[in-house]
Design a protein around this motif. Structure first.
Motif, short mmCIF file in Angstrom:
data_model
loop_
_atom_site.label_atom_id
_atom_site.label_comp_id
_atom_site.label_asym_id
_atom_site.label_seq_id
_atom_site.Cartn_x
_atom_site.Cartn_y
_atom_site.Cartn_z
N GLY A 264 0.81 -1.21 0.00
CA GLY A 264 0.00 0.00 0.00
C GLY A 264 0.84 1.26 0.00
O GLY A 264 0.37 2.33 -0.42
N ARG A 265 2.09 1.16 0.46
CA ARG A 265 2.99 2.32 0.48
C ARG A 265 3.97 2.30 -0.71
O ARG A 265 4.91 3.09 -0.75
CB ARG A 265 3.76 2.36 1.80
CG ARG A 265 2.87 2.67 3.00
CD ARG A 265 3.69 3.08 4.19
NE ARG A 265 2.85 3.45 5.32
CZ ARG A 265 3.24 4.24 6.31
NH1 ARG A 265 4.46 4.75 6.29
NH2 ARG A 265 2.45 4.53 7.31
N GLY A 266 3.78 1.35 -1.61
CA GLY A 266 4.56 1.39 -2.84
C GLY A 266 5.82 0.56 -2.86
O GLY A 266 6.58 0.62 -3.83
N TYR A 267 6.08 -0.24 -1.83
CA TYR A 267 7.28 -1.09 -1.83
C TYR A 267 7.05 -2.30 -2.74
O TYR A 267 5.93 -2.82 -2.85
CB TYR A 267 7.59 -1.59 -0.42
CG TYR A 267 7.95 -0.51 0.56
CD1 TYR A 267 9.23 0.07 0.56
CD2 TYR A 267 7.04 -0.07 1.51
CE1 TYR A 267 9.56 1.05 1.48
CE2 TYR A 267 7.36 0.92 2.43
CZ TYR A 267 8.62 1.47 2.41
OH TYR A 267 8.95 2.45 3.32
N VAL A 268 8.12 -2.77 -3.37
CA VAL A 268 8.05 -3.96 -4.22
C VAL A 268 8.33 -5.16 -3.31
O VAL A 268 9.48 -5.48 -3.00
CB VAL A 268 9.08 -3.89 -5.37
CG1 VAL A 268 8.95 -5.11 -6.27
CG2 VAL A 268 8.88 -2.61 -6.16
N VAL A 269 7.27 -5.83 -2.87
CA VAL A 269 7.38 -6.82 -1.80
C VAL A 269 6.34 -7.92 -1.98
O VAL A 269 5.24 -7.69 -2.50
CB VAL A 269 7.19 -6.14 -0.42
CG1 VAL A 269 5.84 -5.42 -0.34
CG2 VAL A 269 7.32 -7.13 0.72
N GLU A 270 6.71 -9.13 -1.57
CA GLU A 270 5.76 -10.24 -1.48
C GLU A 270 6.09 -11.05 -0.24
O GLU A 270 7.15 -10.86 0.37
CB GLU A 270 5.81 -11.12 -2.73
CG GLU A 270 5.19 -10.46 -3.96
CD GLU A 270 5.02 -11.40 -5.13
OE1 GLU A 270 5.00 -12.64 -4.91
OE2 GLU A 270 4.93 -10.91 -6.28
N GLY A 271 5.19 -11.96 0.13
CA GLY A 271 5.36 -12.73 1.35
C GLY A 271 5.45 -14.22 1.10
O GLY A 271 5.08 -14.71 0.03
N MET A 272 5.95 -14.93 2.10
CA MET A 272 6.02 -16.39 2.05
C MET A 272 5.68 -16.95 3.42
O MET A 272 6.28 -16.55 4.42
CB MET A 272 7.43 -16.87 1.66
CG MET A 272 7.73 -16.80 0.18
SD MET A 272 9.43 -17.34 -0.19
CE MET A 272 9.45 -18.98 0.54
N HIS A 273 4.70 -17.86 3.48
CA HIS A 273 4.42 -18.58 4.73
C HIS A 273 3.78 -19.92 4.42
O HIS A 273 3.49 -20.25 3.26
CB HIS A 273 3.57 -17.74 5.69
CG HIS A 273 2.23 -17.30 5.16
ND1 HIS A 273 1.24 -18.18 4.79
CD2 HIS A 273 1.73 -16.06 4.94
CE1 HIS A 273 0.18 -17.52 4.40
NE2 HIS A 273 0.45 -16.23 4.46
N GLY A 274 3.54 -20.71 5.45
CA GLY A 274 3.14 -22.10 5.29
C GLY A 274 1.78 -22.32 4.66
O GLY A 274 1.50 -23.42 4.17
N ASP A 275 0.89 -21.32 4.67
CA ASP A 275 -0.43 -21.50 4.07
C ASP A 275 -0.41 -21.32 2.55
O ASP A 275 -1.41 -21.58 1.89
CB ASP A 275 -1.43 -20.50 4.68
CG ASP A 275 -1.90 -20.93 6.05
OD1 ASP A 275 -1.57 -22.07 6.45
OD2 ASP A 275 -2.58 -20.14 6.73
#
Length: 524
Positions: A264-275
């Protein structure tokens, strides 16, 4: 020599599934040696430093050997409320597929809530000695079916004056039990306790204390308020401008919230978790490796096995559960003889865990101030000037000369430059900074000595009520409580310390005139 695996230790299928889900790859030294001994039913003295996986060492043995899930099987004693909660949470994860009911009991929480929970077929109780003994004496904790007793960080419990409580509790548990004692050190008092209450064939496992260190990594921490943790993260990122960074969260939900906020603030980011599906995690990791992401937000489990060159920063958005996890996390930067940076965000209440990390790793972890908006602006302006200077020196701007000339004919050149800088800053710095500096977090709780104890009939609930009514403060301002035979300790927030002392000193509590003093900081 073949490397020992969890599957070599004689654990049940359900435990091995839980361990696999947690992403544990191999047992630590204390786990590899203690788990088979515990499963075999021997009493055990485990000597190992904090942060080496002791909870799983005794937890796996107990959970593996529980056969009747309709009764209370185990009592685990820990010196502090924080450790009791930490042990309970880890045991819940380890017993995920065994479906056990595990309850923490400690001072500072309403007794009635714990009494209600104890009526719901609890299998394992994890608690501080004072509160456990209170429940025993009230008859709300019945020990007739207990087969396992654990004394965790026994040396700390003795240092804190719990010896009488420990002996009282041990004497009430059936002698047919299995006793597991874990301690970083083995002073004479611990040896006497073991000789008095453990079987003659008890096994003693001592793990050599190693210094967990990671070279070439600069380690720092930022003290934050819980409510401003995310903004603190954004300020740190905007100030340092890391090219590639892993941000660690404790939970899957935490990963999702941080990723959503950063995007939402414009960072180029993604996540990783067990689900997330394996295919999704592989795609995300490949994008991160190939430079398509600046930031990867992950849980410990999802991040296991990540080996990416060029990671400049590792940021602990949440503290890990143990010291080894901290070392594994930050070890993902500073590779191939390159320097790396590790940042950790903590609240004042998490200082004890930071101290534990320092003690075990022997690392220098220095405090840094959260950047102000002025500081962020200054460092980005400096970087921009350097970048523009390099472009001018290389004369790498020919195709933009026509646009620049057109703008210069219509507007003042300084206005043009300022407008372009503003446009660049909008995309290069997170928005939403309303204040130049973030509020400083409140300090650590103040620990007070109270001159009334168990022999006077004092209970945690009674002490909370006394402070609440006499000083007219909220019960949430009262923290950890330890009631000993002749006196007690209570933690209060710094803002009410003076009020409590001014109003409560000299008052009557259980027919005793109350004296209150600021106590020495508790050993952790």
């Amino acid at each position: 020599m073949n490397e020992i695996k969890f599957s070599d230790l004689g654990l049940s299928e359900t435990l091995l599934r839980s361990i696999t889900d947690l992403g544990f790859e191999k047992p630590s030294d204390i786990q590899a040696e203690a788990i088979p001994v515990a499963i075999a039913g021997f009493d055990l003295i485990g000597q190992a430093q904090t942060g080496t996986g002791k909870t799983a060492a005794f937890g796996c043995g107990i959970i593996n050997n529980i056969t009747d899930k309709s009764v209370l099987n185990a009592v685990i004693l820990a010196p502090t409320r924080e450790l009791a909660i930490q042990v309970c949470e880890e045991l819940k994860r380890i017993s995920k597929h065994d479906r056990l009911n595990i309850l923490p009991v400690y001072g500072g929480e309403p007794m009635q809530h714990q009494i209600r929970e104890l009526k719901r077929n609890v299998n394992i109780v994890v608690g501080t000695p004072g509160r456990v003994l209170d429940h025993i004496k009230r008859g709300t904790l019945v020990l007739d079916t207990v087969k396992f007793l654990v004394l965790d960080e026994a040396d700390e419990m003795l240092n804190m004056g719990f010896i009488d409580d420990l002996e009282d509790i041990i004497g009430r548990i059936p002698k047919e039990r299995q006793t597991l004692l874990f301690s970083a050190t083995m002073p004479a008092q611990i040896k006497r306790l073991a000789a008095r209450y453990m079987k003659p064939d008890a096994k003693h496992i001592a793990i050599k204390a190693n210094s967990l260190t990671v070279s070439k990594i600069s380690q720092h921490f930022f003290e934050v308020n819980g409510k401003t943790r995310f903004e603190a993260l954004c300020r740190i990122l905007d100030f340092d401008n890391p090219t590639t960074s892993i941000i660690f969260c404790k939970t899957k939900r935490g990963v999702d919230e941080v990723v959503s906020g950063m995007q939402g603030r414009g960072y180029v980011v993604e996540g990783m978790h067990g689900d997330m599906s394996q295919a999704h995690r592989i795609r995300t990791l490949n994008k991160f490796k190939e430079g398509g992401l600046n930031f990867l937000v992950a849980t410990d489990v999802a991040a296991r096995g990540i080996d990416v060159d060029g990671i400049t920063h590792v940021i602990n958005y949440d503290l890990p559960q143990d010291v080894e996890s901290y070392v594994h996390r930050i070890g993902r930067t500073g590779r191939a003889n390159k320097e790396g940076i590790a940042y950790t965000l903590i609240t004042p209440r998490e200082q004890s865990m930071l101290k534990q990390i320092r003690n075990v790793t022997k690392a220098e972890i220095t405090r840094k101030a959260i950047p102000t908006v002025e500081e962020i602006f200054a460092t980005k302006s400096s970087s921009m000037i350097d970048e523009v200077q390099q472009i001018i020196e290389k004369k790498d701007f020919e195709k933009f000369v026509a646009v620049a000339t057109e703008l210069n004919e219509k507007f003042d050149s300084v206005d043009i430059i300022a407008a372009l800088i503003k446009s660049q800053f909008k995309s290069d710095m997170a928005s939403g900074y309303s204040d130049n500096a973030l509020d400083s977090p409140k300090g650590e709780d103040v620990r007070l000595f109270i001159s009334v104890g168990r022999r006077d009939g004092l209970t945690p609930k009674g002490l909370v009520s006394f402070i609440q009514e006499t000083a007219n403060v909220k019960p949430t301002a009262v923290g950890d409580i330890d009631i000993l035979e002749n006196f007690a300790f209570v933690n209060v927030t710094p803002d009410i310390q003076s009020k409590v002392m001014d109003t409560c000193i000299g008052q009557r509590l259980h027919n005793r005139k109350v004296n209150i003093e600021v106590a020495n900081k508790r050993k952790r």
